[in-house]
Design an enzyme around this catalytic site. Structure first.
Site, PDB file in Angstrom:
ATOM      1  N   ARG A 222       0.826  -1.215   0.000  1.00 33.11           N
ATOM      2  CA  ARG A 222       0.000   0.000   0.000  1.00 33.11           C
ATOM      3  C   ARG A 222       0.858   1.262   0.000  1.00 33.11           C
ATOM      4  O   ARG A 222       0.524   2.257  -0.661  1.00 33.11           O
ATOM      5  CB  ARG A 222      -0.920  -0.029   1.227  1.00 33.11           C
ATOM      6  CG  ARG A 222      -1.907   1.120   1.327  1.00 33.11           C
ATOM      7  CD  ARG A 222      -2.946   0.839   2.387  1.00 33.11           C
ATOM      8  NE  ARG A 222      -3.694   2.041   2.725  1.00 33.11           N
ATOM      9  CZ  ARG A 222      -3.711   2.615   3.916  1.00 33.11           C
ATOM     10  NH1 ARG A 222      -3.016   2.075   4.922  1.00 33.11           N
ATOM     11  NH2 ARG A 222      -4.420   3.711   4.134  1.00 33.11           N
TER      12      ARG A 222
ATOM     13  N   HIS B 223       0.430   4.061  -2.887  1.00 31.25           N
ATOM     14  CA  HIS B 223      -0.113   5.388  -2.579  1.00 31.25           C
ATOM     15  C   HIS B 223       0.878   6.503  -2.875  1.00 31.25           C
ATOM     16  O   HIS B 223       0.462   7.638  -3.098  1.00 31.25           O
ATOM     17  CB  HIS B 223      -0.575   5.436  -1.117  1.00 31.25           C
ATOM     18  CG  HIS B 223      -1.891   4.767  -0.900  1.00 31.25           C
ATOM     19  ND1 HIS B 223      -2.847   5.251  -0.027  1.00 31.25           N
ATOM     20  CD2 HIS B 223      -2.432   3.662  -1.467  1.00 31.25           C
ATOM     21  CE1 HIS B 223      -3.913   4.462  -0.057  1.00 31.25           C
ATOM     22  NE2 HIS B 223      -3.671   3.481  -0.921  1.00 31.25           N
TER      23      HIS B 223
ATOM     24  N   HIS C 253      -5.591  -6.961  -3.558  1.00 31.28           N
ATOM     25  CA  HIS C 253      -6.386  -7.075  -2.338  1.00 31.28           C
ATOM     26  C   HIS C 253      -6.412  -8.505  -1.812  1.00 31.28           C
ATOM     27  O   HIS C 253      -7.001  -8.750  -0.763  1.00 31.28           O
ATOM     28  CB  HIS C 253      -7.820  -6.589  -2.577  1.00 31.28           C
ATOM     29  CG  HIS C 253      -7.955  -5.104  -2.466  1.00 31.28           C
ATOM     30  ND1 HIS C 253      -8.938  -4.395  -3.132  1.00 31.28           N
ATOM     31  CD2 HIS C 253      -7.247  -4.183  -1.764  1.00 31.28           C
ATOM     32  CE1 HIS C 253      -8.812  -3.111  -2.852  1.00 31.28           C
ATOM     33  NE2 HIS C 253      -7.788  -2.957  -2.024  1.00 31.28           N
TER      34      HIS C 253
ATOM     35  N   TRP D  33      -9.936  -9.611   2.614  1.00 34.74           N
ATOM     36  CA  TRP D  33     -10.624  -9.983   1.381  1.00 34.74           C
ATOM     37  C   TRP D  33     -10.531 -11.483   1.131  1.00 34.74           C
ATOM     38  O   TRP D  33     -11.369 -12.044   0.428  1.00 34.74           O
ATOM     39  CB  TRP D  33     -10.005  -9.239   0.200  1.00 34.74           C
ATOM     40  CG  TRP D  33     -10.373  -7.797   0.086  1.00 34.74           C
ATOM     41  CD1 TRP D  33     -11.365  -7.257  -0.692  1.00 34.74           C
ATOM     42  CD2 TRP D  33      -9.733  -6.683   0.735  1.00 34.74           C
ATOM     43  NE1 TRP D  33     -11.389  -5.893  -0.551  1.00 34.74           N
ATOM     44  CE2 TRP D  33     -10.395  -5.505   0.317  1.00 34.74           C
ATOM     45  CE3 TRP D  33      -8.674  -6.560   1.635  1.00 34.74           C
ATOM     46  CZ2 TRP D  33     -10.032  -4.231   0.755  1.00 34.74           C
ATOM     47  CZ3 TRP D  33      -8.310  -5.296   2.069  1.00 34.74           C
ATOM     48  CH2 TRP D  33      -8.980  -4.146   1.641  1.00 34.74           C
TER      49      TRP D  33
END
Length: 312
Positions: free
Chosen positions: A68, A72, A201, A233
């Site tokens: 992540r 990002h 995910h 998930w």
């Protein structure tokens, strides 16, 4: 070409090499040797950092948050802005507090804390490179595909160079397909790449205290590893495979998270082509994911040297 060869060639041609020209040749060779040595040092530092990231992953099981972090930093890129670093992208700006406080980056300060010791140890590695190195390594160490990465990204130097808030995708927009396309098309990515990247995910959990989505804990997350809680998930949320697509398609387990932006992958006619394919064929997913991840990691980057360097 060696200086002595140049001298030989000048003498044999009947036109002695001018002293100034010889000096310039020597200086140019010196610059090339220094540049080559610097590139070698940079590669050595990056390889050392990669090994330390692997050890960190073994100790902390922090694969999802490192993925992540890289995403990002890169995901703020706007293809419509030509000027660097105003265009955003993978430039290390996420290390600054003003950007860490963007709502989409909730909790990423913890990722920065995890890798700061590695940055301190390998001072020649930029934050921009370290974020992308950590992200790609986390995918690979979790069982995912080898990602064809290049390095040499230049860091922004001040918080004033951070991108504005609002460029990253949201979890629950009113029109999920339209939102995903708006965000990812702005980066220069297409439908196939949107779906392939969504497959990451398969790693991680959503924590309601950070994102507002997911359960406080499930049977898959109540015991960690790491801090317990959140909703994943997939059942094996530290393993990179194609189970995300299978689980989103089947939606048989109420303890597994399905966000509106996940569900739409099997509802939108264009997205569904790729989501169905990835649910059936992990090799195809891995191939497409590796290509899309590498492309994402380069968005908005300025490289030194201009073509970057490879570690493999």
């Amino acid at each position: 070409m060696a200086v002595h060869h140049l001298l030989r060639r000048g003498i044999s041609g009947g036109s002695p090499l001018h002293p100034l020209r010889g000096l310039l040749v020597s200086q140019e060779l010196g610059r090339r040797q220094a540049s080559s040595a610097a590139a070698g040092d940079a590669v050595a530092e990056l390889r050392g950092a990669r090994e330390d990231v692997k050890q960190l992953l073994k100790e902390k099981s922090c694969h999802p948050i490192l993925v992540r972090l890289g995403w990002h930093d890169a995901g703020t890129y706007d293809k419509n802005i030509n000027e660097w670093p105003k265009c955003g992208g993978a430039n290390g700006s996420l290390r600054f507090e003003i950007e860490l406080k963007h709502s989409a980056n909730a909790g990423l300060v913890n990722a920065l804390k995890l890798i700061q010791a590695i940055k301190d140890k390998y001072a020649g590695v930029t934050y921009a490179d370290l974020f992308q190195l950590a992200s790609a390594t986390a995918v690979e160490e979790a069982g995912g595909p080898k990602i064809p990465m290049i390095y040499g990204r230049v860091d922004v130097s001040a918080p004033e160079q951070c991108p504005p808030e609002g460029r990253l995708p949201a979890a629950g927009p009113s029109s999920p397909a339209e939102h995903l396309r708006e965000v990812f098309y702005r980066m220069g990515l297409n439908d196939k790449e949107i779906v392939a990247l969504s497959g990451a995910h398969t790693l991680g959990r959503s924590r309601p205290e950070r994102s507002g989505w997911g359960k406080p804990e499930t049977k898959y997350t109540k015991n960690g590893p790491g801090a317990p809680g959140g909703q994943s998930w997939t059942s094996q949320w530290l393993k990179f495979d194609n189970s995300y697509f299978k689980d989103v398609k089947e939606r048989r387990d109420e303890d597994l998270l399905v966000l509106p932006t996940d569900a739409v992958l099997f509802e939108d006619s264009s997205f569904k082509i790729y989501a169905e394919k990835y649910a059936e064929d992990q090799d195809t997913f891995f191939e497409d994911y590796a290509e899309a991840h590498a492309k994402l990691s380069n968005l908005g980057s300025k490289f030194d040297p201009p073509k970057g360097v490879s570690l493999d």
